[in-house]
Design an enzyme around this catalytic site. Structure first.
Site, short mmCIF file in Angstrom:
data_model
loop_
_atom_site.label_atom_id
_atom_site.label_comp_id
_atom_site.label_asym_id
_atom_site.label_seq_id
_atom_site.Cartn_x
_atom_site.Cartn_y
_atom_site.Cartn_z
N HIS A 79 47.82 40.60 31.78
CA HIS A 79 47.05 41.75 31.29
C HIS A 79 47.28 42.94 32.21
O HIS A 79 47.92 42.81 33.25
CB HIS A 79 45.57 41.40 31.13
CG HIS A 79 44.83 41.14 32.40
ND1 HIS A 79 45.07 40.05 33.21
CD2 HIS A 79 43.83 41.84 33.02
CE1 HIS A 79 44.25 40.08 34.25
NE2 HIS A 79 43.50 41.16 34.17
N HIS A 104 45.52 44.98 34.19
CA HIS A 104 44.79 45.43 35.39
C HIS A 104 45.70 45.53 36.61
O HIS A 104 46.62 44.72 36.79
CB HIS A 104 43.62 44.48 35.67
CG HIS A 104 42.47 44.67 34.72
ND1 HIS A 104 41.52 43.70 34.49
CD2 HIS A 104 42.15 45.72 33.91
CE1 HIS A 104 40.64 44.16 33.60
NE2 HIS A 104 41.01 45.36 33.24
N ASP A 147 45.42 44.84 39.71
CA ASP A 147 45.57 43.72 40.65
C ASP A 147 46.48 42.63 40.08
O ASP A 147 46.74 41.62 40.73
CB ASP A 147 44.21 43.15 41.08
CG ASP A 147 43.42 42.52 39.94
OD1 ASP A 147 43.34 43.14 38.86
OD2 ASP A 147 42.89 41.40 40.13
N HIS A 148 47.01 42.84 38.85
CA HIS A 148 47.93 41.88 38.23
C HIS A 148 49.33 42.48 37.99
O HIS A 148 50.28 41.74 37.82
CB HIS A 148 47.35 41.37 36.91
CG HIS A 148 46.06 40.62 37.11
ND1 HIS A 148 45.97 39.25 36.98
CD2 HIS A 148 44.84 41.05 37.50
CE1 HIS A 148 44.73 38.88 37.27
NE2 HIS A 148 44.02 39.94 37.59
N HIS A 183 38.57 39.49 28.31
CA HIS A 183 38.57 40.23 29.58
C HIS A 183 39.22 41.60 29.33
O HIS A 183 38.67 42.63 29.68
CB HIS A 183 39.33 39.42 30.62
CG HIS A 183 39.46 40.08 31.95
ND1 HIS A 183 38.39 40.31 32.78
CD2 HIS A 183 40.55 40.57 32.60
CE1 HIS A 183 38.82 40.91 33.89
NE2 HIS A 183 40.12 41.09 33.80
N ASP A 190 42.86 36.32 34.10
CA ASP A 190 41.42 36.49 34.32
C ASP A 190 40.62 36.04 33.10
O ASP A 190 39.55 36.60 32.81
CB ASP A 190 41.09 37.95 34.63
CG ASP A 190 41.57 38.39 36.01
OD1 ASP A 190 42.04 37.54 36.77
OD2 ASP A 190 41.47 39.60 36.30
N HIS A 249 42.22 34.21 40.49
CA HIS A 249 41.32 34.56 41.59
C HIS A 249 40.67 33.32 42.20
O HIS A 249 40.41 32.34 41.50
CB HIS A 249 40.20 35.50 41.11
CG HIS A 249 40.67 36.87 40.74
ND1 HIS A 249 40.74 37.90 41.65
CD2 HIS A 249 41.10 37.38 39.56
CE1 HIS A 249 41.18 38.99 41.04
NE2 HIS A 249 41.41 38.70 39.77
#
Ligand code: ZN
Ligand code: FE
Length: 273
Positions: free
Chosen positions: A69, A71, A73-74, A127, A146, A184
């Site tokens: 996805h 975001h 942090d990905h 998410h 996530d 995570h």
């Protein structure tokens, strides 16, 4: 059948076994490296530096990038990785992510010939709206970003409770031995909240002990398994009578309806400290 017709099975039989390496990043992310000792595919590289370090340390060359996805942090490490490695980037069809070369949706496959690896794609909105998950059926691996966490699930930033329960149901339907590679290390705090929802769940109490031991030793609690999640994760167990009773007793739920129960658990978790 002639020799040339058998190229696939010949290639498979010479392929080295694959392993999955955890690359910690930021405060609590795991970037996953799927490798055969020579080539590697990285899942959700939110940061490039720890990926470069892991590739160097294990003498691996990057051969593909897989994204679940949009975001940061990905996906944040993708531009730097692409400057050093010209590799395909697999990602969700319905999310705009710079660098994606292979846009995927449920029913599609991500094939990484260097690893002899084929992953099938599931749509798991909730998410984010376009979130996808990758399943390596032969290896029994799930890379779910996530969506499903060990003991929890992702926040509903873009999707609805109905979408997320549908997505989690797809993951829960995978074989129980499937290894769950989520993105995570949230496990201990997730399980502390799960205990609030199911104080009498013995499997959950046992899991809290064993995961605490791993963390005390500095080990990841991920991967989990689908079996363990089904027995301990309230976001897969929300339709159980004991959980609905608990939510009603806590004035968190007014109707005995599964999706409302899921939404109530998600809302409670959002503010749980
Ligand atoms: Zn995310
Ligand atoms: Fe994340």
């Amino acid at each position: 059948m002639g020799f040339s017709d058998d190229g696939w099975s010949m290639r498979m039989s010479f392929t080295k076994p694959l392993s999955v390496l955890a690359v910690p990043a930021f405060a609590d992310n795991y970037l996953w490296l799927i490798h055969d000792g020579v080539h590697a595919a990285v899942v959700d590289p939110g940061d490039a530096a720890p990926v470069f370090a892991a590739l160097d340390e294990h003498k691996l060359s990057l051969t593909a990038i897989l994204l679940t996805h949009h975001h940061a942090d990905h996906v944040g490490g993708v531009p730097s990785l692409l400057r050093r490695f010209k590799v395909p980037v697999f990602g969700p069809r319905t999310e705009a992510i710079a660098g994606v070369t292979q846009a995927l949706a449920e029913g599609d496959h991500a094939t990484i010939p260097e690893l002899g690896l084929t992953l099938s794609v599931l749509d798991v909105p909730g998410h984010t709206r376009g979130h996808i998950a990758y399943v390596a059926a032969r290896q029994g691996w799930l890379f779910c970003g996530d969506t499903l966490f060990a003991g929890g699930c992702g926040r509903l930033f873009e999707g609805t409770p109905a979408q997320m329960t549908g997505s989690l149901a797809k993951l829960a339907a995978l074989p129980e031995s499937t290894q769950v590679y989520c993105a995570h290390e949230y496990t201990l705090s997730n399980l502390r909240f799960a205990r609030e929802i199911e104080p009498d769940n013995d499997a959950l109490a046992a899991r809290i002990q064993s995961e605490q031991i791993k963390r005390d030793r500095g080990q990841p609690t991920v991967p989990s398994t689908i079996a363990l999640e089904k027995s301990t994760n309230p976001f897969l167990r929300y339709s159980q009578a004991n959980i609905i009773d608990r939510l009603i007793a806590a004035n968190r739920l007014a109707v005995r309806e599964p999706i409302a129960a899921f939404a109530a658990i998600r809302e409670w978790k959002n503010s749980y400290r």
